[in-house]
Design an enzyme around this catalytic site. Structure first.
Site, PDB file in Angstrom:
ATOM      1  N   ARG A   1       0.811  -1.225   0.000  1.00 25.82           N
ATOM      2  CA  ARG A   1       0.000   0.000   0.000  1.00 25.82           C
ATOM      3  C   ARG A   1       0.843   1.272   0.000  1.00 25.82           C
ATOM      4  O   ARG A   1       0.317   2.360  -0.045  1.00 25.82           O
ATOM      5  CB  ARG A   1      -0.966  -0.027   1.177  1.00 25.82           C
ATOM      6  CG  ARG A   1      -2.136  -0.945   0.870  1.00 25.82           C
ATOM      7  CD  ARG A   1      -3.161  -0.926   1.942  1.00 25.82           C
ATOM      8  NE  ARG A   1      -2.672  -1.647   3.108  1.00 25.82           N
ATOM      9  CZ  ARG A   1      -3.436  -2.028   4.108  1.00 25.82           C
ATOM     10  NH1 ARG A   1      -4.715  -1.751   4.100  1.00 25.82           N
ATOM     11  NH2 ARG A   1      -2.935  -2.682   5.124  1.00 25.82           N
TER      12      ARG A   1
ATOM     13  N   ASP B   1      -4.002  -2.190  -2.806  1.00 21.73           N
ATOM     14  CA  ASP B   1      -4.513  -2.780  -1.565  1.00 21.73           C
ATOM     15  C   ASP B   1      -5.052  -4.166  -1.950  1.00 21.73           C
ATOM     16  O   ASP B   1      -6.110  -4.275  -2.580  1.00 21.73           O
ATOM     17  CB  ASP B   1      -5.631  -1.888  -1.003  1.00 21.73           C
ATOM     18  CG  ASP B   1      -6.302  -2.531   0.200  1.00 21.73           C
ATOM     19  OD1 ASP B   1      -5.900  -3.665   0.577  1.00 21.73           O
ATOM     20  OD2 ASP B   1      -7.223  -1.904   0.754  1.00 21.73           O
TER      21      ASP B   1
ATOM     22  N   LYS C   1       5.304 -19.143   8.247  1.00 26.99           N
ATOM     23  CA  LYS C   1       4.977 -18.896   9.628  1.00 26.99           C
ATOM     24  C   LYS C   1       5.062 -17.411   9.989  1.00 26.99           C
ATOM     25  O   LYS C   1       5.828 -16.708   9.343  1.00 26.99           O
ATOM     26  CB  LYS C   1       5.872 -19.706  10.543  1.00 26.99           C
ATOM     27  CG  LYS C   1       7.366 -19.390  10.379  1.00 26.99           C
ATOM     28  CD  LYS C   1       8.153 -20.340  11.195  1.00 26.99           C
ATOM     29  CE  LYS C   1       8.459 -19.752  12.525  1.00 26.99           C
ATOM     30  NZ  LYS C   1       9.534 -18.748  12.501  1.00 26.99           N
TER      31      LYS C   1
ATOM     32  N   ASP D   1       8.769 -23.823   5.291  1.00 16.81           N
ATOM     33  CA  ASP D   1       9.617 -23.844   6.474  1.00 16.81           C
ATOM     34  C   ASP D   1      11.016 -23.759   5.890  1.00 16.81           C
ATOM     35  O   ASP D   1      11.490 -24.704   5.252  1.00 16.81           O
ATOM     36  CB  ASP D   1       9.458 -25.160   7.244  1.00 16.81           C
ATOM     37  CG  ASP D   1      10.339 -25.173   8.483  1.00 16.81           C
ATOM     38  OD1 ASP D   1      11.488 -24.706   8.390  1.00 16.81           O
ATOM     39  OD2 ASP D   1       9.895 -25.654   9.530  1.00 16.81           O
ATOM     40  N   HIS D   2      11.680 -22.612   6.065  1.00 11.20           N
ATOM     41  CA  HIS D   2      12.917 -22.421   5.288  1.00 11.20           C
ATOM     42  C   HIS D   2      13.999 -23.437   5.658  1.00 11.20           C
ATOM     43  O   HIS D   2      14.918 -23.656   4.885  1.00 11.20           O
ATOM     44  CB  HIS D   2      13.409 -20.973   5.364  1.00 11.20           C
ATOM     45  CG  HIS D   2      14.088 -20.593   6.645  1.00 11.20           C
ATOM     46  ND1 HIS D   2      13.397 -20.231   7.769  1.00 11.20           N
ATOM     47  CD2 HIS D   2      15.391 -20.529   6.978  1.00 11.20           C
ATOM     48  CE1 HIS D   2      14.258 -19.948   8.725  1.00 11.20           C
ATOM     49  NE2 HIS D   2      15.482 -20.117   8.288  1.00 11.20           N
TER      50      HIS D   2
ATOM     51  N   GLU E   1      21.266 -19.988  18.624  1.00 10.37           N
ATOM     52  CA  GLU E   1      21.439 -18.701  17.952  1.00 10.37           C
ATOM     53  C   GLU E   1      22.137 -17.730  18.885  1.00 10.37           C
ATOM     54  O   GLU E   1      21.927 -17.780  20.105  1.00 10.37           O
ATOM     55  CB  GLU E   1      20.082 -18.111  17.580  1.00 10.37           C
ATOM     56  CG  GLU E   1      19.292 -18.948  16.598  1.00 10.37           C
ATOM     57  CD  GLU E   1      18.054 -18.201  16.143  1.00 10.37           C
ATOM     58  OE1 GLU E   1      18.131 -17.569  15.098  1.00 10.37           O
ATOM     59  OE2 GLU E   1      17.037 -18.238  16.860  1.00 10.37           O
TER      60      GLU E   1
ATOM     61  N   HIS F   1      10.664 -25.609  12.727  1.00 11.77           N
ATOM     62  CA  HIS F   1      12.004 -26.020  12.286  1.00 11.77           C
ATOM     63  C   HIS F   1      12.487 -27.301  12.988  1.00 11.77           C
ATOM     64  O   HIS F   1      12.932 -28.244  12.335  1.00 11.77           O
ATOM     65  CB  HIS F   1      13.025 -24.908  12.531  1.00 11.77           C
ATOM     66  CG  HIS F   1      12.648 -23.583  11.933  1.00 11.77           C
ATOM     67  ND1 HIS F   1      11.986 -23.470  10.744  1.00 11.77           N
ATOM     68  CD2 HIS F   1      12.856 -22.309  12.344  1.00 11.77           C
ATOM     69  CE1 HIS F   1      11.800 -22.181  10.457  1.00 11.77           C
ATOM     70  NE2 HIS F   1      12.312 -21.467  11.421  1.00 11.77           N
TER      71      HIS F   1
ATOM     72  N   LYS G   1      17.818 -18.334  21.966  1.00 11.37           N
ATOM     73  CA  LYS G   1      18.412 -17.074  21.476  1.00 11.37           C
ATOM     74  C   LYS G   1      19.502 -16.663  22.460  1.00 11.37           C
ATOM     75  O   LYS G   1      19.455 -17.031  23.636  1.00 11.37           O
ATOM     76  CB  LYS G   1      17.351 -15.974  21.453  1.00 11.37           C
ATOM     77  CG  LYS G   1      16.176 -16.321  20.545  1.00 11.37           C
ATOM     78  CD  LYS G   1      16.138 -15.421  19.360  1.00 11.37           C
ATOM     79  CE  LYS G   1      15.019 -15.722  18.423  1.00 11.37           C
ATOM     80  NZ  LYS G   1      15.450 -15.968  17.063  1.00 11.37           N
TER      81      LYS G   1
HETATM   82  C1  BG6 Z   1      12.956 -17.931  11.896  1.00  7.75           C
HETATM   83  C2  BG6 Z   1      12.634 -17.464  13.287  1.00  7.75           C
HETATM   84  O1  BG6 Z   1      11.942 -18.775  11.423  1.00  7.75           O
HETATM   85  O2  BG6 Z   1      14.178 -18.650  11.909  1.00  7.75           O
HETATM   86  C3  BG6 Z   1      13.769 -16.601  13.838  1.00  7.75           C
HETATM   87  O3  BG6 Z   1      11.435 -16.699  13.276  1.00  7.75           O
HETATM   88  C4  BG6 Z   1      15.078 -17.356  13.735  1.00  7.75           C
HETATM   89  O4  BG6 Z   1      13.498 -16.238  15.195  1.00  7.75           O
HETATM   90  C5  BG6 Z   1      15.298 -17.877  12.325  1.00  7.75           C
HETATM   91  O5  BG6 Z   1      16.121 -16.448  14.103  1.00  7.75           O
HETATM   92  C6  BG6 Z   1      16.514 -18.783  12.268  1.00  7.75           C
HETATM   93  O6  BG6 Z   1      16.802 -19.101  10.936  1.00  7.75           O
HETATM   94  P1  BG6 Z   1      18.268 -19.434  10.462  1.00  7.75           P
HETATM   95  O7  BG6 Z   1      18.127 -19.842   9.051  1.00  7.75           O
HETATM   96  O8  BG6 Z   1      19.061 -18.176  10.648  1.00  7.75           O
HETATM   97  O9  BG6 Z   1      18.766 -20.518  11.368  1.00  7.75           O
END
Ligand code: BG6
Length: 484
Positions: free
Chosen positions: A43, A85, A141, A170-171, A209, A233, A333
């Protein structure tokens, strides 16, 4: 692969950080079909030239990489921006006419927006005739905060799209080593005969992380580590480790096998939740030599938040293959270092011919490293060269480093792989809705247990390995976390 991309939320963080860079890298790799258009919509006011300049500038700053001028020229020619939009039919109609009128071309719609607007967006796509049998919709997500909200978000998609048209990202499933896990397990005969409770003592899955919540307080505080990381994940990784060999590497077979694993996760009563899980929240400390604030001191924080930034769980899979094999999961984290790995700890040899004094944790261990350096290590006992009697043994590793084994191959980012899969209409490395439902059922059970127990998460110092209770969780079974 004759298709076009529409990115709704085309002016947002996900689009600039992940989607445009991944599409650009596909251009460099020569994987984009010649006339594919990429239309970012949102937008906000912007014109084509400054939008393209922003995509380039953000690419350079996030990826720390200079662009290839030739590839950039072709990529920029595909990139368009439209102020639209997407919840309004009237606003979408001219967009359809301008870019997506040809119904012979597949349309990929990426909803890089909060799920609250999925329903109105899908309705207006339908009203302007963009919900075609070849339209594919991509979402990621957060897809809900529990089973019920997931179902309602999912219904806004499934009302108009068939399951095969919905691509839930889910990457982690796009990461090279995660995909390699399938190759390792199912393209080699070496591991499969040992891949069960006769030979495996336990499995560890760690996603550690060093980053904090990266300015996302509002989102993160609603989610916490359980919904942000474990529900998707970590459980997806667990599925790939634990699933039965699929009949073929194709979407349905893989999804069916993953679903069986998720459904076999043993639910926990609240006393089991107390015993088998640890929740933590980071406090101020130092990460990689720099002082960092605690979770409750982050910008925008609510000082009484009880959201967890660390979780450790001892999970069990109730089936024939895995009965009695604990799966220890942990993620957090602001931990001491960034690393993600899967550890398969094999059992001790049945009879100690070299004497009893060999270390128990020196038994064979297979370590699948997802990040930072992707690779696979198999730990084996070896004789130390020399004349000692009795002979001295030491654990050494057989290493497979992906960058060393394939020095000429660039490991693509997860989004490159996944976006290309959407273009190829291949949903193998995406999540089916019933998988997510099963994951929510198990996760909801644990969260309900936490509510019942009603305890604040344990504090841990930023830059540590998390609360000491997470070490006790595995140590009381006579085991240790692998620390990379
Ligand atoms: C995301 C989470 O899906 O994955 C983040 O929302 C997280 O909180 C991230 O930091 C971690 O991804 P990667 O690829 O950096 O391990």
């Amino acid at each position: 692969m004759i298709c076009d991309f529409m990115i709704i939320g085309g002016d947002g963080d996900l689009a600039f950080r992940k989607l445009y860079p991944a599409l650009y890298q596909l251009e460099v790799a020569g994987c984009l079909p010649p006339c594919l258009k990429i239309v970012g919509i949102s937008r906000s006011e912007d014109d084509q030239q400054s939008f393209r300049a922003r995509v380039r500038e953000k690419f350079e700053s996030y990826q720390h990489e200079a662009v290839d001028e030739q590839a950039w020229k072709s990529f920029a020619a595909r990139l368009h921006y439209a102020r639209v939009d997407a919840t309004s039919e009237a606003s979408l109609l001219p967009l359809r006419e301008k870019y997506f009128a040809d119904s012979n071309r597949d349309l990929i719609v990426y909803l890089a927006t909060p799920p609250t607007i999925f329903a109105p967006v899908c309705q207006s796509l339908w009203a302007v005739g963009l919900v075609r049998p070849t339209t594919r919709i991509v979402v990621e997500k957060p897809l809900g905060e529990d089973l019920e909200s997931f179902r309602s978000i999912n219904a806004s998609l499934s009302d108009l799209f068939k399951e095969e048209q919905v691509y839930r990202i889910d990457h982690y499933l796009g990461k090279e080593t995660v995909q390699n896990l399938l190759a390792m397990r199912f393209a080699n005969s070496l591991f499969e005969p040992l891949w069960n409770n006769n030979y495996i003592d336990h499995v560890q899955i760690t996603v550690a992380e060093t980053v904090g919540i990266e300015g996302r307080w509002e989102f993160y505080d609603e989610a916490g580590a359980m919904r942000d990381m474990v529900q998707n994940h970590l459980l997806q990784l667990l599925c790939l480790v634990a699933m039965e060999p699929p009949a073929r590497i194709e979407a349905r077979s893989i999804h069916d096998e993953k679903l069986k694993v998720l459904r076999a996760l043993k639910p926990m009563s609240s006393s089991e939740v107390r015993e088998n899980t640890v929740r933590g929240q980071y406090q101020s400390g130092a990460v990689k030599g720099s002082a960092v604030p605690g979770y409750l001191e982050e910008q925008g924080a609510r000082p009484d938040s009880t959201t967890e930034t660390f979780v450790a769980i001892k999970a069990e899979i109730s089936n024939w293959r895995w009965s009695g094999v604990p799966f220890y999961l942990r993620t957090g984290k602001r931990l001491v270092k960034r690393y993600s790995e899967i550890v398969i700890q094999f059992k001790e040899v049945p009879h100690a011919v070299f004497g009893e004094e060999i270390e128990r944790e020196d038994a064979n261990r297979l370590i699948i490293r997802l990040q930072p350096e992707e690779g696979i290590r198999l730990m084996v006992r070896n004789k130390v060269p020399g004349l000692d009697d009795p002979m001295e043994l030491e654990q050494v590793s057989l290493d497979l480093s992906l960058s060393e084994s394939f020095p000429d191959r660039r490991a693509p980012d997860a989004y490159e792989r996944l976006l290309l899969d959407v273009m190829r209409a291949n949903s193998t490395h995406f999540m089916r809705s019933d998988e997510l439902e099963a994951a929510w059922v198990w996760v909801d059970g644990i969260i309900a247990g936490w509510h019942k127990i009603n305890k604040r998460p344990l504090g841990y110092t930023a830059g540590s390995w998390g609360p000491s209770d997470s070490i006790a969780l595995i140590a009381r079974d006579g085991r240790n976390w692998d620390e990379g």
